[in-house]
Design a protein around this motif. Structure first.
Motif, PDB file in Angstrom:
ATOM      1  N   THR A 195     -17.417  -2.826   2.774  1.00  0.00           N
ATOM      2  CA  THR A 195     -17.268  -3.472   3.610  1.00  0.00           C
ATOM      3  C   THR A 195     -15.652  -3.338   2.968  1.00  0.00           C
ATOM      4  OG1 THR A 195     -18.462  -4.893   2.451  1.00  0.00           O
ATOM      5  CG2 THR A 195     -18.846  -4.840   4.766  1.00  0.00           C
ATOM      6  N   TYR A 196     -14.929  -4.487   2.952  1.00  0.00           N
ATOM      7  CA  TYR A 196     -13.164  -4.268   2.354  1.00  0.00           C
ATOM      8  C   TYR A 196     -12.750  -5.602   2.780  1.00  0.00           C
ATOM      9  CZ  TYR A 196     -11.042  -2.838   6.526  1.00  0.00           C
ATOM     10  OH  TYR A 196     -10.468  -2.956   7.866  1.00  0.00           O
ATOM     11  N   LEU A 197     -12.140  -6.503   1.863  1.00  0.00           N
ATOM     12  CA  LEU A 197     -11.365  -7.763   2.404  1.00  0.00           C
ATOM     13  C   LEU A 197     -10.356  -7.936   0.651  1.00  0.00           C
ATOM     14  CD1 LEU A 197     -11.745 -10.598   3.109  1.00  0.00           C
ATOM     15  CD2 LEU A 197     -12.954 -11.290   1.795  1.00  0.00           C
ATOM     16  N   LEU A 198      -8.844  -7.908   1.633  1.00  0.00           N
ATOM     17  CA  LEU A 198      -7.959  -7.965   0.773  1.00  0.00           C
ATOM     18  C   LEU A 198      -7.603  -8.904   1.138  1.00  0.00           C
ATOM     19  CD1 LEU A 198      -7.230  -3.617   1.554  1.00  0.00           C
ATOM     20  CD2 LEU A 198      -8.214  -5.170  -0.470  1.00  0.00           C
ATOM     21  N   GLY A 199      -6.688  -9.516  -0.199  1.00  0.00           N
ATOM     22  CA  GLY A 199      -5.634 -10.269   0.449  1.00  0.00           C
ATOM     23  C   GLY A 199      -4.288 -10.648  -0.595  1.00  0.00           C
ATOM     24  N   ILE A 200      -3.134 -10.841  -0.556  1.00  0.00           N
ATOM     25  CA  ILE A 200      -1.933 -10.599  -1.015  1.00  0.00           C
ATOM     26  C   ILE A 200      -1.643 -12.261  -0.890  1.00  0.00           C
ATOM     27  CG2 ILE A 200      -0.301  -9.525   0.469  1.00  0.00           C
ATOM     28  CD1 ILE A 200       0.925  -8.197  -1.391  1.00  0.00           C
ATOM     29  N   ARG A 201      -0.388 -13.042  -1.386  1.00  0.00           N
ATOM     30  CA  ARG A 201      -0.357 -14.067  -1.776  1.00  0.00           C
ATOM     31  C   ARG A 201       1.114 -13.565  -2.918  1.00  0.00           C
ATOM     32  NH1 ARG A 201      -4.149 -18.001  -4.192  1.00  0.00           N
ATOM     33  NH2 ARG A 201      -4.703 -16.327  -5.279  1.00  0.00           N
ATOM     34  N   TYR A 261      16.907 -21.658 -10.711  1.00  0.00           N
ATOM     35  CA  TYR A 261      15.813 -21.761 -10.830  1.00  0.00           C
ATOM     36  C   TYR A 261      14.805 -20.335  -9.952  1.00  0.00           C
ATOM     37  CZ  TYR A 261      14.788 -26.482 -12.321  1.00  0.00           C
ATOM     38  OH  TYR A 261      15.332 -27.375 -13.061  1.00  0.00           O
ATOM     39  N   LEU A 262      15.384 -19.588 -10.427  1.00  0.00           N
ATOM     40  CA  LEU A 262      14.360 -17.828 -10.403  1.00  0.00           C
ATOM     41  C   LEU A 262      12.628 -17.759 -10.428  1.00  0.00           C
ATOM     42  CD1 LEU A 262      17.610 -16.577 -10.963  1.00  0.00           C
ATOM     43  CD2 LEU A 262      16.980 -17.203  -8.897  1.00  0.00           C
ATOM     44  N   PRO A 263      11.837 -17.845  -9.984  1.00  0.00           N
ATOM     45  CA  PRO A 263      10.306 -18.270  -9.868  1.00  0.00           C
ATOM     46  C   PRO A 263      10.273 -17.136  -8.495  1.00  0.00           C
ATOM     47  CG  PRO A 263      10.304 -20.550  -8.572  1.00  0.00           C
ATOM     48  CD  PRO A 263      12.132 -20.241  -8.873  1.00  0.00           C
ATOM     49  N   GLN A 264       9.134 -16.646  -9.320  1.00  0.00           N
ATOM     50  CA  GLN A 264       8.205 -15.360  -7.874  1.00  0.00           C
ATOM     51  C   GLN A 264       6.928 -15.078  -8.834  1.00  0.00           C
ATOM     52  OE1 GLN A 264       9.385 -14.373  -4.954  1.00  0.00           O
ATOM     53  NE2 GLN A 264      10.595 -13.827  -5.584  1.00  0.00           N
ATOM     54  N   PHE A 265       6.175 -15.869  -8.122  1.00  0.00           N
ATOM     55  CA  PHE A 265       4.767 -14.676  -8.468  1.00  0.00           C
ATOM     56  C   PHE A 265       4.308 -15.037  -7.431  1.00  0.00           C
ATOM     57  CE2 PHE A 265       6.489 -19.198  -9.705  1.00  0.00           C
ATOM     58  CZ  PHE A 265       6.392 -19.649 -11.151  1.00  0.00           C
ATOM     59  N   LEU A 266       3.483 -13.580  -7.663  1.00  0.00           N
ATOM     60  CA  LEU A 266       2.708 -12.540  -6.742  1.00  0.00           C
ATOM     61  C   LEU A 266       0.793 -12.211  -7.394  1.00  0.00           C
ATOM     62  CD1 LEU A 266       3.238 -10.352  -4.423  1.00  0.00           C
ATOM     63  CD2 LEU A 266       3.769  -9.286  -6.537  1.00  0.00           C
ATOM     64  N   ASP A 267       0.343 -12.108  -6.185  1.00  0.00           N
ATOM     65  CA  ASP A 267      -1.248 -12.188  -6.636  1.00  0.00           C
ATOM     66  C   ASP A 267      -1.629 -11.620  -5.430  1.00  0.00           C
ATOM     67  OD1 ASP A 267      -3.668 -13.115  -5.824  1.00  0.00           O
ATOM     68  OD2 ASP A 267      -3.244 -13.295  -7.611  1.00  0.00           O
ATOM     69  N   PHE A 268      -2.645  -9.988  -6.012  1.00  0.00           N
ATOM     70  CA  PHE A 268      -3.310  -9.532  -5.544  1.00  0.00           C
ATOM     71  C   PHE A 268      -4.595  -9.774  -5.466  1.00  0.00           C
ATOM     72  CE2 PHE A 268      -5.291  -5.169  -4.913  1.00  0.00           C
ATOM     73  CZ  PHE A 268      -5.343  -4.899  -3.131  1.00  0.00           C
ATOM     74  N   GLN A 269      -5.262  -9.948  -4.540  1.00  0.00           N
ATOM     75  CA  GLN A 269      -6.864  -9.771  -4.886  1.00  0.00           C
ATOM     76  C   GLN A 269      -7.836  -8.405  -3.705  1.00  0.00           C
ATOM     77  OE1 GLN A 269      -8.819 -13.274  -5.008  1.00  0.00           O
ATOM     78  NE2 GLN A 269      -7.044 -14.060  -6.488  1.00  0.00           N
ATOM     79  N   GLY A 270      -8.924  -8.065  -4.300  1.00  0.00           N
ATOM     80  CA  GLY A 270      -9.869  -7.370  -3.172  1.00  0.00           C
ATOM     81  C   GLY A 270     -10.823  -7.155  -3.397  1.00  0.00           C
ATOM     82  N   TYR A 271     -11.982  -6.748  -2.804  1.00  0.00           N
ATOM     83  CA  TYR A 271     -13.656  -7.761  -2.865  1.00  0.00           C
ATOM     84  C   TYR A 271     -13.796  -6.430  -2.038  1.00  0.00           C
ATOM     85  CZ  TYR A 271     -18.523  -9.418  -3.113  1.00  0.00           C
ATOM     86  OH  TYR A 271     -19.619  -9.872  -2.540  1.00  0.00           O
ATOM     87  N   PHE A 272     -15.127  -5.461  -2.637  1.00  0.00           N
ATOM     88  CA  PHE A 272     -15.318  -4.381  -1.498  1.00  0.00           C
ATOM     89  C   PHE A 272     -17.068  -4.525  -1.995  1.00  0.00           C
ATOM     90  CE2 PHE A 272     -11.485  -3.174  -3.304  1.00  0.00           C
ATOM     91  CZ  PHE A 272     -10.622  -3.054  -2.428  1.00  0.00           C
TER      92      PHE A 272
END
Length: 788
Positions: free
Chosen positions: A260-266, A283-294
């Protein structure tokens, strides 16, 4: 003949008694409709008055009379199922218990799996991650749902930090699938902070404990947030589009259902919200998040899990100006500031963990190998020239609301060149063994290796009325490599179907200060015989060995002899499920607690930055009352009302002032969450979130003798959201999406200027003034969520 008759009647009389006296063992497992084992289901025989609870693997065992036709009753979350059997010497009975409920029951606080289990634990709440979709918040951070719970304080909508029952931000444990999660180190202000680690799109089960937790959890003083990411059972996904954040996730499984796989990006973009702050600029903020659960099912008893995450956070601001008005009715002051320069904050953090699990009917053992790597950089070159003047407050007079007298003028310069790197490697084992249906033992250990490299180069000076004063000048280059060890052992005994006793001990060691600490804990739960009420008691020792942040002084020096902070905590409370008007379901929880702390490390709070005085020369206390009532205020919804009264003080040796308020001493906190819908069309909904908290203490910076002597303003905030839900979006007879959700949130509905910190300036006479730094103003946020 008489002897033969006597023998015949004796055998005829004794034989049924012998049959009745024979014992049989009835055992088996209880499953739900998905073939997952059900924990704490009640298996009973009403005619004999005996029963037992299933363990974590759904297993149960009962001693019953042999060769009798008996009615077996299985109960779980208010539902029951009956069956009959005649047990022989050893009988195995597997039971499938179907939990399907109506849609309204599925979202109520009582229709949840494992809710009964959570009720047996002290200060523990089970939270619904899906509820965050509708909750109005700036960035969809899961931690914002915690702010409405009793005992939790979160007074900054730009940050995911929170404090619990008088503790600070560093005293909270976070686990995802039994894997410990770390937060960034150098963050100074909420606007620099990225997203919290928890991704609501991936979460299935969430529990939060505000105190009195079991020994199996780690070494902190205040709270435990434990999240389980789900194991997908079908393919799907979602997409969230909004002004302030965007999210997407996909999930699925292989044909043989072993993988099984579970992928998320924010992505978080707070640019538009930050423009409402008092400091104007680019203001120049940039926040990126990637997660994976296998996950992968290696065999019937062995499985493997992989959790991986990467967060990239970039924050750049070129401040231009600031205007703040403050003072009293008789004397109003206004501060004008013109800035030059820019501030940059970059941090990248990677967290990975591999988990290998063995599980049979009695034993579950997991081996976890984890790694954390973070690189953080803080660069700033900002100069601000300010003018402080008195304002004419008399309405209707000439020059009303204009500057009439300049009382202060000066400038302030801030230089930062800070870099922080940390690597943490850990090997961990967690095991659970069910001796019987009512006895369970848990144990494990953790070995970690930490490497920290910290370069500190910062100074700040103030030029006021021709006099230059250096506020601070800190230069340090620190390298620290260390090893930690921790272990725990606890036993849970279900004395009967009404009582549960859990006792455990936790052991820690750090090779820097060479301190061993043992922490015993005890929890007891008692179900009421008449009402659906549970009484809960807990007492234990909780300790927190120092991490790098506590070791470092304001100047950057390390105290390697710093000991663990320690506390004794005692809690008593009850949990009552009852029916309100129209037979609606409600839950009322009450708890009182007391904490005594010694070897305390004092600290100051500046926005979201904690600055420690690395010494154990303090002791403290905290006590309070937490109350929460939740349920169906409106039929088919869940709302709640939380209230906390709390007092916490500390006695620090270096100020000789006796007990003073701690920085997190918020005496009164109120949290309200309401759901409503149109009676004739429940797809149109309203969600309201209200938080009110009394003022926190604050102090003059870099002056230990004036710590926490001033009282800040109270925190008041109301967020409201309106939404429309569409099920099964179709086009030309085909289903395009499983659902569509469209929402509009009004953040800070009442446009209250809540202060998050204070800046200090001096007038021509050397008198200093505290200038409140307010949080964001009213803001309209739009969101769309599509699921397939």
């Amino acid at each position: 003949m008489n002897l033969k008759k006597s023998l015949f009647f004796s055998v005829l009389f004794i034989f049924p008694i012998f049959l009745f006296a024979q014992k049989a063992t009835l055992q088996g497992r209880v499953f739900d409709e998905y073939q997952k084992p059900l924990e704490i289901a009640i298996v009973s025989i009403p005619s004999l008055g005996i029963g037992t609870n299933t363990n974590t693997q759904g297993f149960y065992s009962l001693q019953i009379p042999a060769n009798q036709l008996l009615r077996i009753k299985v109960s779980y979350l208010g539902k029951s199922k009956d069956t009959t059997l005649q047990a022989s010497e050893n009988t195995i009975l597997e039971i499938n218990f179907y939990l399907k409920v109506t849609e309204i029951e599925a979202i109520s606080v009582f229709g949840r799996k494992k809710d009964t289990l959570q009720r047996l634990e002290v200060s523990t709440f089970r939270l619904d991650a899906k509820r965050l979709e509708a909750m109005p918040s700036a960035f969809g951070d899961f931690n914002k749902i915690l702010a409405t719970l009793a005992g939790v304080v979160s007074n900054n909508e730009l940050s995911s930090t929170y404090s619990v029952r008088g503790g600070n931000f560093d005293e909270n444990l976070v686990y995802v699938n039994d894997i410990q999660i770390y937060r960034p180190f150098l963050i100074r202000a909420g606007q620099q902070e990225g997203l919290s680690f928890i991704n609501p799109n991936l979460a299935q089960e969430v529990s939060f404990s505000s105190g009195g937790w079991q020994a199996k959890y780690g070494d902190k003083l205040s709270s435990v947030l434990s999240v389980n990411y789900r194991k997908p059972t079908c393919k799907g996904g979602s997409l969230t589009l909004g002004i302030l954040n965007n999210q997407a996730h996909v999930e699925g499984l292989s044909k043989n259902q072993k993988f099984t796989y579970l992928l998320g990006i924010r992505r978080k973009s707070s640019r538009y919200l930050l423009r409402t702050l008092p400091v104007k600029g680019e203001y120049l903020p940039q926040f990126l998040d990637f997660q994976g659960y296998f996950t992968y099912q290696l065999s019937k008893k062995w499985s493997a899990e992989l959790l991986t995450s990467y967060a990239q956070n970039r924050y750049l601001v070129r401040p231009a100006s600031q205007q703040s008005t403050f003072g009293t009715i008789n004397r109003v002051l206004r501060l004008f500031v013109a800035f030059e320069g820019q501030e940059t904050m970059n941090y990248d953090i990677t967290q990975n963990a591999l988990k290998l699990t063995f599980q049979n009917e009695k034993l579950k053992s997991s081996w976890i190998l984890s790694q954390v790597f973070t690189t953080e950089r803080e660069y700033s070159e900002v100069e601000g020239g300010y003018r402080l003047c008195e304002i004419n407050p008399n309405f209707g007079t000439q020059g009303f609301n204009e500057c009439v007298l300049t009382v202060g003028i000066g400038s302030e310069y801030l230089h930062l060149r800070n870099r922080f790197q940390a690597q943490i490697y850990a090997l961990e084992n967690r095991s659970v063994y069910d001796w019987k249906a009512n006895h369970r033992t848990e144990g494990g250990f953790r070995i970690s290796h930490e490497v920290i490299d910290d370069i500190l180069q910062e100074y700040n000076f103030l030029d006021s009325s021709g006099f230059v004063r250096i506020n601070y000048r800190n230069f340090a280059n620190n390298f620290l490599e260390s090893n930690r060890f921790s272990a725990f052992l606890q036993h849970q005994w279900d004395i009967d179907i009404r009582q549960r006793l859990t006792a455990g001990v936790r052991l820690t060691y750090w090779d820097i200060n060479r301190e061993w600490v043992a922490s015993p804990t005890l929890q007891y739960a008692l179900r009421s015989a008449r009402k659906d009420m549970i009484w809960k008691f807990a007492v234990g020792m909780y300790q927190q060995p120092p991490f790098y942040r506590e070791l470092r002084s304001f100047e950057g020096n390390l105290n390697l002899a710093l000991l663990a902070q320690k506390s004794w905590q005692a809690i008593i409370g009850n949990d009552w499920n009852f029916r309100g008007w129209s037979e609606r379901k409600f839950r009322l929880t009450n708890e009182i607690y007391y904490k005594y702390l010694w070897d305390v490390v004092p600290y100051d709070v500046d926005n979201v930055r904690l600055r420690y005085y690395p010494t154990n020369e303090a002791f403290a206390y905290a006590y309070g009352w937490d109350m929460r009532i939740s349920g169906e205020l409106i039929k088919g919804t869940e709302s709640w009302f939380s209230m906390s009264l709390m007092k916490t003080e500390e006695n620090v040796a270096f100020d000789n002032k006796g007990f003073i308020r701690r920085p997190t001493d918020q005496r009164f906190t109120l949290g309200v969450y309401l759901e409503d819908y149109l009676p004739n069309n429940p797809t149109w909904r309203m969600n309201l979130n209200l938080v009110w908290g009394s003022g926190l203490p604050f102090n003059v910076p870099n002056n230990p003798n004036l710590r926490n002597v001033f009282q800040g303003k109270s925190f008041r905030r109301v967020d409201i959201g309106f939404s429309k839900f569409v099920d099964k979006v179709r086009f030309k007879g085909k289903t395009l999406f499983q659902s569509l959700w469209i929402g509009a949130d009004i953040l800070n509905l009442l446009a209250i200027n809540n202060p998050v910190s204070y800046s200090w300036v001096s007038d021509l006479n050397g008198q200093r003034y505290a200038i409140p730094n307010a949080l964001s103003a009213r803001f309209l946020n739009l969101r769309v969520i599509v699921k397939w």
